[in-house]
Design an enzyme around this catalytic site. Structure first.
Site, PDB file in Angstrom:
ATOM      1  N   GLU A  62     -65.938  11.154  26.614  1.00 33.28           N
ATOM      2  CA  GLU A  62     -65.692  12.418  26.440  1.00 33.28           C
ATOM      3  C   GLU A  62     -64.396  12.976  26.162  1.00 33.28           C
ATOM      4  OE1 GLU A  62     -68.393  16.604  26.418  1.00 33.28           O
ATOM      5  OE2 GLU A  62     -68.461  15.329  28.217  1.00 33.28           O
ATOM      6  N   LYS A 139     -70.873  17.912  19.219  1.00 32.67           N
ATOM      7  CA  LYS A 139     -72.036  18.153  20.292  1.00 32.67           C
ATOM      8  C   LYS A 139     -72.871  19.520  20.108  1.00 32.67           C
ATOM      9  CE  LYS A 139     -71.536  18.455  25.396  1.00 32.67           C
ATOM     10  NZ  LYS A 139     -70.581  18.609  26.464  1.00 32.67           N
ATOM     11  N   CYS A 180     -72.476  13.638  25.916  1.00 32.23           N
ATOM     12  CA  CYS A 180     -72.711  14.058  27.068  1.00 32.23           C
ATOM     13  C   CYS A 180     -73.902  15.136  27.399  1.00 32.23           C
ATOM     14  CB  CYS A 180     -71.463  14.814  27.712  1.00 32.23           C
ATOM     15  SG  CYS A 180     -71.463  15.078  29.361  1.00 32.23           S
TER      16      CYS A 180
END
Length: 326
Positions: A62, A139, A180
């Site tokens: 990330e 994300k 994530c």
């Protein structure tokens, strides 16, 4: 940098022969450096090593090139470190490495947004062997708790086409690219599975809990990702960071797992590593034929899952709201 490789293990429930060759994939687990040139050299060395081992696609952690910013809350200009999608250093690194090695390269960046609040996107990208952008996913779920104040830096990706599946020419696989915090949500894995993904990659930055330093979340983190791969029939590729950055100590432990829940290869907690694994992609089909979760779903009964979050009862009926640990 440590290199670990794994051959595709035997299928456990095959009834139909596969005519697909195994796909060799790799990830790089790295430690951040404040010297940008040195960091780029380390990452490029990991990509080159993976390509030399025969990997056709390499996955990076990330916000690959940045120090993790969200161990502290953002100031008045949270997007100062953000970069343009294809004109910044992350795309440049991925594109150069992809062209030089003739492979696909995945990376993650803090993407600039023109919005007045200064927040950007936490964005995963996939670059083709010719150096072209062939995938981008923002994300969707943004953490808000102590040491991971990402809501002060990042805006959530849009709900429209939130979970795109890419099948780039020459890769021979269907790929999803969440990031994530998305890995904790079974709805995300299931959405990618229903969209046809075979592999889901989660570029990750996770480690210690500053308020509870004795609480090691690594086993829970791995277990939930592996379990989501089982219940949705997915290969999971999870490149994490290692090393200390501000208030956080990242625990590495990057891994690759298969739809049967087998961890094919995993990295140490505290060492940079390249992980390489061969994926027998038809094992997704084999597993879902034996345990047909997708076929036996009852979506008409899942209304509560799509109802808006009630901030007064975020844990569900009968549970009072309590404060998030800050």
């Amino acid at each position: 940098m440590l290199t670990l490789t794994a051959a595709a293990p035997a299928p456990l429930s095959r009834t139909t022969a596969s005519d697909r060759d195994p796909l060799r994939v790799a990830l790089v687990q790295h430690r951040w450096r404040d010297d940008a040139a040195e960091l780029a050299r380390v990452l490029r060395g990991g990509i080159d090593r993976a390509a030399g081992e025969g990997a056709r696609v390499v996955f990076l952690p990330e916000i690959t090139l940045l120090r993790y910013p969200a161990d502290v809350q953002a100031g008045p200009n949270p997007g100062d470190a953000a970069e343009e999608l294809t004109e910044g250093p992350t795309f440049a690194l991925a594109a150069e490495a992809a062209r030089a090695n003739g492979i696909f390269v995945h990376a993650s960046l803090y993407e600039k947004s023109p919005a007045a609040d200064g927040l950007g996107y936490n964005t995963a990208i996939l670059v083709s062997p010719s150096g072209e952008l062939v995938g981008r996913t923002r994300k969707m779920h943004i953490p808000i708790s102590a040491g991971y104040y990402e809501d002060t830096y990042f805006r959530a990706g849009p709900a429209e086409n939130a979970y795109p599946v890419y099948e780039p020419e020459g890769l021979g696989a269907r790929l999803g690219m969440p990031t994530c915090w998305d890995e904790w949500f079974p709805e995300v894995a299931r959405s990618y599975s229903l969209g046809g993904a075979e592999i889901v990659v989660y570029p990750t930055a996770i480690g210690s809990e500053p308020v509870f330093p004795a609480f090691d979340t690594q086993p829970l983190w791995q277990q939930v990702i592996v379990a989501n791969g089982i219940n949705s029939g997915l290969f999971m590729v999870v490149p994490n960071r290692t090393g200390n950055e501000g208030a956080l100590s990242f625990y590495g432990s990057s891994f690759i797992s298969d739809p049967y829940g087998r961890v094919l290869v995993s990295a140490p907690r505290d060492e940079e590593a390249v992980l390489v694994a061969d994926l027998d992609l038809d094992q997704r089909r084999d597993w879902l034929e034996l345990f047909p979760f997708l076929l036996t779903r009852r979506p008409e009964s899942y209304g509560a899952l799509t109802a808006p979050v009630d901030p007064e009862r975020p844990y569900g009926a009968g549970h009072a709201a309590t404060a998030v640990v800050k």
